[in-house]
Design a protein around this motif. Structure first.
Motif, PDB file in Angstrom:
ATOM      1  N   GLY A  73       0.845  -0.975   0.119  1.00 24.76           N
ATOM      2  CA  GLY A  73       0.172   0.070   0.098  1.00 24.76           C
ATOM      3  C   GLY A  73       0.871   1.339   0.116  1.00 24.76           C
ATOM      4  O   GLY A  73       0.225   2.230   0.296  1.00 24.76           O
ATOM      5  N   PHE A  74       2.080   1.140  -0.246  1.00 23.15           N
ATOM      6  CA  PHE A  74       2.869   2.445  -0.361  1.00 23.15           C
ATOM      7  C   PHE A  74       2.956   2.968  -1.752  1.00 23.15           C
ATOM      8  O   PHE A  74       3.222   2.224  -2.568  1.00 23.15           O
ATOM      9  CB  PHE A  74       4.271   2.200   0.152  1.00 23.15           C
ATOM     10  N   LEU A  75       2.851   4.194  -1.983  1.00 22.07           N
ATOM     11  CA  LEU A  75       2.902   4.929  -3.083  1.00 22.07           C
ATOM     12  C   LEU A  75       4.369   4.659  -3.772  1.00 22.07           C
ATOM     13  O   LEU A  75       5.429   4.740  -2.785  1.00 22.07           O
ATOM     14  CB  LEU A  75       2.660   6.459  -3.093  1.00 22.07           C
ATOM     15  N   TYR A  76       4.769   4.715  -4.809  1.00 25.09           N
ATOM     16  CA  TYR A  76       6.241   4.488  -5.299  1.00 25.09           C
ATOM     17  C   TYR A  76       6.838   5.591  -6.056  1.00 25.09           C
ATOM     18  O   TYR A  76       7.935   5.594  -6.470  1.00 25.09           O
ATOM     19  CB  TYR A  76       6.365   3.425  -6.226  1.00 25.09           C
ATOM     20  N   ASP A  77       5.947   6.770  -6.292  1.00 25.21           N
ATOM     21  CA  ASP A  77       6.403   7.814  -7.076  1.00 25.21           C
ATOM     22  C   ASP A  77       6.277   8.979  -6.451  1.00 25.21           C
ATOM     23  O   ASP A  77       6.646  10.400  -7.168  1.00 25.21           O
ATOM     24  CB  ASP A  77       5.621   7.828  -8.495  1.00 25.21           C
ATOM     25  N   CYS A  78       6.078   9.197  -5.193  1.00 30.25           N
ATOM     26  CA  CYS A  78       5.834  10.433  -4.222  1.00 30.25           C
ATOM     27  C   CYS A  78       7.524  10.743  -3.674  1.00 30.25           C
ATOM     28  O   CYS A  78       8.335   9.939  -3.884  1.00 30.25           O
ATOM     29  CB  CYS A  78       5.027  10.262  -3.104  1.00 30.25           C
ATOM     30  N   MET A  79       7.550  11.981  -3.051  1.00 29.00           N
ATOM     31  CA  MET A  79       8.880  12.410  -2.341  1.00 29.00           C
ATOM     32  C   MET A  79       8.909  11.943  -1.142  1.00 29.00           C
ATOM     33  O   MET A  79       7.888  12.069  -0.431  1.00 29.00           O
ATOM     34  CB  MET A  79       8.994  13.857  -2.641  1.00 29.00           C
ATOM     35  N   ARG A  80      10.027  11.201  -0.792  1.00 28.72           N
ATOM     36  CA  ARG A  80      10.019  11.090   0.598  1.00 28.72           C
ATOM     37  C   ARG A  80      11.570  11.493   1.033  1.00 28.72           C
ATOM     38  O   ARG A  80      12.457  11.407   0.089  1.00 28.72           O
ATOM     39  CB  ARG A  80      10.147   9.481   1.118  1.00 28.72           C
ATOM     40  N   ILE A  81      11.596  11.553   2.323  1.00 26.93           N
ATOM     41  CA  ILE A  81      13.414  11.992   2.788  1.00 26.93           C
ATOM     42  C   ILE A  81      13.639  11.157   3.783  1.00 26.93           C
ATOM     43  O   ILE A  81      12.812  10.878   5.035  1.00 26.93           O
ATOM     44  CB  ILE A  81      13.255  13.430   2.948  1.00 26.93           C
ATOM     45  N   ASP A 113       1.618   7.757  16.433  1.00 24.62           N
ATOM     46  CA  ASP A 113       1.130   8.573  17.470  1.00 24.62           C
ATOM     47  C   ASP A 113       1.666  10.000  17.055  1.00 24.62           C
ATOM     48  O   ASP A 113       0.897  10.909  17.660  1.00 24.62           O
ATOM     49  CB  ASP A 113       1.325   8.289  18.792  1.00 24.62           C
ATOM     50  N   ASN A 114       2.614  10.084  16.205  1.00 23.98           N
ATOM     51  CA  ASN A 114       3.119  11.621  15.838  1.00 23.98           C
ATOM     52  C   ASN A 114       2.031  12.100  15.224  1.00 23.98           C
ATOM     53  O   ASN A 114       1.365  11.645  14.121  1.00 23.98           O
ATOM     54  CB  ASN A 114       4.304  11.342  15.038  1.00 23.98           C
ATOM     55  N   PRO A 115       1.448  13.302  15.628  1.00 22.68           N
ATOM     56  CA  PRO A 115       0.530  14.133  15.050  1.00 22.68           C
ATOM     57  C   PRO A 115       0.916  14.545  13.539  1.00 22.68           C
ATOM     58  O   PRO A 115      -0.257  14.596  12.743  1.00 22.68           O
ATOM     59  CB  PRO A 115       0.215  15.442  15.801  1.00 22.68           C
ATOM     60  N   HIS A 116       2.027  14.141  13.144  1.00 23.95           N
ATOM     61  CA  HIS A 116       2.288  14.550  11.641  1.00 23.95           C
ATOM     62  C   HIS A 116       2.618  13.157  11.066  1.00 23.95           C
ATOM     63  O   HIS A 116       2.881  13.317   9.874  1.00 23.95           O
ATOM     64  CB  HIS A 116       3.655  15.586  11.504  1.00 23.95           C
ATOM     65  N   TYR A 117       2.285  12.346  11.490  1.00 27.78           N
ATOM     66  CA  TYR A 117       2.297  10.741  10.653  1.00 27.78           C
ATOM     67  C   TYR A 117       1.534  10.643   9.596  1.00 27.78           C
ATOM     68  O   TYR A 117       0.381  11.265   9.638  1.00 27.78           O
ATOM     69  CB  TYR A 117       2.397   9.787  11.867  1.00 27.78           C
ATOM     70  N   HIS A 118       2.103  10.170   8.567  1.00 25.25           N
ATOM     71  CA  HIS A 118       1.286  10.074   7.388  1.00 25.25           C
ATOM     72  C   HIS A 118       1.471   8.514   7.241  1.00 25.25           C
ATOM     73  O   HIS A 118       2.411   7.751   7.399  1.00 25.25           O
ATOM     74  CB  HIS A 118       1.833  10.621   6.185  1.00 25.25           C
ATOM     75  N   THR A 119       0.349   7.633   6.696  1.00 25.16           N
ATOM     76  CA  THR A 119       0.348   6.562   6.547  1.00 25.16           C
ATOM     77  C   THR A 119       1.332   6.037   5.346  1.00 25.16           C
ATOM     78  O   THR A 119       1.736   5.080   5.156  1.00 25.16           O
ATOM     79  CB  THR A 119      -1.162   5.955   5.937  1.00 25.16           C
ATOM     80  N   GLN A 120       1.864   6.957   4.570  1.00 24.13           N
ATOM     81  CA  GLN A 120       2.940   6.824   3.734  1.00 24.13           C
ATOM     82  C   GLN A 120       4.272   6.830   4.049  1.00 24.13           C
ATOM     83  O   GLN A 120       5.308   6.753   3.412  1.00 24.13           O
ATOM     84  CB  GLN A 120       2.956   7.855   2.343  1.00 24.13           C
ATOM     85  N   ASP A 121       4.320   7.167   5.435  1.00 23.40           N
ATOM     86  CA  ASP A 121       5.670   7.108   6.047  1.00 23.40           C
ATOM     87  C   ASP A 121       6.283   5.750   6.190  1.00 23.40           C
ATOM     88  O   ASP A 121       5.217   4.940   6.399  1.00 23.40           O
ATOM     89  CB  ASP A 121       5.524   7.612   7.391  1.00 23.40           C
ATOM     90  N   ILE A 122       7.409   5.457   6.081  1.00 21.31           N
ATOM     91  CA  ILE A 122       8.189   4.165   6.188  1.00 21.31           C
ATOM     92  C   ILE A 122       8.976   4.079   7.396  1.00 21.31           C
ATOM     93  O   ILE A 122       9.978   4.858   7.495  1.00 21.31           O
ATOM     94  CB  ILE A 122       8.781   3.907   4.961  1.00 21.31           C
ATOM     95  N   MET A 123       8.821   3.493   8.282  1.00 24.64           N
ATOM     96  CA  MET A 123       9.591   3.674   9.802  1.00 24.64           C
ATOM     97  C   MET A 123       9.934   2.102   9.960  1.00 24.64           C
ATOM     98  O   MET A 123       9.187   1.389   9.911  1.00 24.64           O
ATOM     99  CB  MET A 123       8.419   3.878  10.850  1.00 24.64           C
ATOM    100  N   THR A 124      11.400   2.078  10.267  1.00 23.47           N
ATOM    101  CA  THR A 124      11.706   0.943  10.484  1.00 23.47           C
ATOM    102  C   THR A 124      13.143   1.034  11.344  1.00 23.47           C
ATOM    103  O   THR A 124      13.366   2.086  11.826  1.00 23.47           O
ATOM    104  CB  THR A 124      12.248   0.274   9.220  1.00 23.47           C
ATOM    105  N   LEU A 125      13.859  -0.066  11.557  1.00 23.96           N
ATOM    106  CA  LEU A 125      15.167  -0.096  12.415  1.00 23.96           C
ATOM    107  C   LEU A 125      16.091  -0.449  11.203  1.00 23.96           C
ATOM    108  O   LEU A 125      16.062  -1.320  10.514  1.00 23.96           O
ATOM    109  CB  LEU A 125      15.110  -1.081  13.633  1.00 23.96           C
ATOM    110  N   SER A 126      17.482   0.196  11.482  1.00 28.28           N
ATOM    111  CA  SER A 126      18.383  -0.154  10.483  1.00 28.28           C
ATOM    112  C   SER A 126      19.142  -1.375  11.150  1.00 28.28           C
ATOM    113  O   SER A 126      18.711  -1.829  12.216  1.00 28.28           O
ATOM    114  CB  SER A 126      19.609   1.201  10.661  1.00 28.28           C
TER     115      SER A 126
END
Length: 375
Positions: free
Chosen positions: A152-160, A181-194
């Motif tokens: 469900g992730f967009l593949y052509d949007c901008m991320r940083i 829980d971050n008020p600025h969180y977006h469902t298109q954010d990718i969050m993980t651990l290195s």
């Protein structure tokens, strides 16, 4: 610790030796023992030793009790952290020999357990996608886009990317899960651990020209939640922000840019932007031989102590945009002392760093070469 594995290990050990053994976890409770009925009970003597944080691989003898064989404790570590004790009861010389061997075996089993957990962690579709995204140089654009679409992730949007490092080794898995829980969180954010256990974010920015104008302000607001979370966890942190990408194939490079800020640029601020360091990054990407052919004659013919002093002085001046007062503070010297040292450079190289921009460019690049040569 996996109690069943270590209980089986001690059972086999008991069959091959007269020594009595037990494994105590870092809370003072017996995880495994030659006597199964002892498992789960609190071991006060071991707990006292754990509170003292023994750091030696040598056996630590318990208080001698008349008529009873001596008891010895050996620290067990995982990744440099004390995680428990091995208790052995029996004749001292034999015990010391077995203690070293058993310590090595148990710590190897503990490390294997960690590796198994990591492997299991990467068996989800999301984690396999992330591993391909930032670590696999052979991953194709079509494969990454297919994996992104299934999740469900967009593949052509901008991320940083944001690579967050801390001064302590922690398991931030739960914190990553709480990132929504971050008020600025977006469902298109990718969050993980290195792989090193550091929080890694690919923050969704959207589409269009407006993103390029406002991404810094947006990211500063976005990261407030993460700042507060790290502070609440008692961690000193740094946030390294890589390059913006809109093609999944280049996310690996964007992540590498963020890691470069930490590993190579060694930034000191708590928030660092890759776009503020593109010049040293591009210069660091130039093969060393190119620099050698340009500057080696200077390095060969100038005294080592002068080169070392020159490197430190120029490094501080560059960071302070050739402003003498802040540069002198970084060097912990008086402004007049710094001016005197600049005079020494002018005498040896016949360059005036404070007045001639072209000579300043030469001096800065020579400094970069010396940092490669004399890290």
């Amino acid at each position: 610790m996996d109690e069943r594995v270590f209980q089986e290990f001690l059972a086999r050990f008991s069959d091959a030796s007269d020594l009595k053994a037990a494994i105590i976890d870092d809370s003072g409770f017996i995880s495994a023992s030659f006597r199964a009925d002892q498992v789960g009970s609190f071991h006060e003597a071991a707990y006292r030793i754990l509170q003292g944080s023994p750091g030696s691989a040598e056996c630590i003898p318990d208080e001698e009790v008349p008529g009873k064989p001596p008891v010895f404790y050996t620290p067990l570590e995982r990744n440099g952290q004390l995680v428990g004790l091995l208790e052995l009861t029996g004749e001292e010389q034999q015990t010391r020999i077995y203690a070293r061997v058993m310590k090595l075996a148990i710590e190897s089993m503990l490390q294997h357990e960690v590796s198994a957990v990591r492997l299991q962690k990467y068996n989800t579709k999301f984690d396999l996608f992330v591993q391909k995204l930032i670590y696999d140089p052979q991953a194709s654009r079509s494969e990454l886009e297919a994996r992104a679409s299934r999740l469900g992730f967009l593949y052509d949007c901008m991320r940083i990317p944001v690579f967050i490092t801390t001064d302590t080794i922690r398991d931030f898995s739960e914190l990553v899960q709480q990132g929504s829980d971050n008020p600025h969180y977006h469902t298109q954010d990718i969050m993980t651990l290195s792989r090193s256990g550091n929080v890694t974010l690919f923050v969704y920015l959207g589409y269009g020209e407006d993103v390029l104008r406002s991404y810094r302000e947006y990211l500063e607001d976005y990261l407030k939640w993460w700042r507060e979370a790290m502070t609440a966890a008692g961690c000193r942190y740094q946030m390294h922000i890589g390059s913006i990408q809109s093609n999944l194939l280049y996310y690996r490079s964007a992540y590498d840019h963020a890691v470069w800020l930490n590993n190579t640029a060694r930034c000191e601020a708590d928030m660092n932007w890759f776009y503020d360091y593109t010049e040293p990054f591009l210069k660091s990407s130039i093969p060393v031989m190119e620099f050698k052919e340009i500057f080696d004659v200077f390095a060969e013919n100038l005294p080592t102590d002068f080169l070392d002093s020159y490197k430190k002085l120029l490094d501080s001046l560059i960071l302070c945009d050739f402003n003498l007062l802040p540069a002198s503070k970084r060097l912990y010297v008086h402004k007049n002392t710094l001016s005197f040292r600049l005079g020494k450079i002018r005498e040896r190289l016949n360059i005036n760093l404070m007045q001639d921009p072209k000579q300043r460019e030469f001096a800065s690049n020579f400094c970069l070469y010396l940092k490669m040569l004399l890290p």
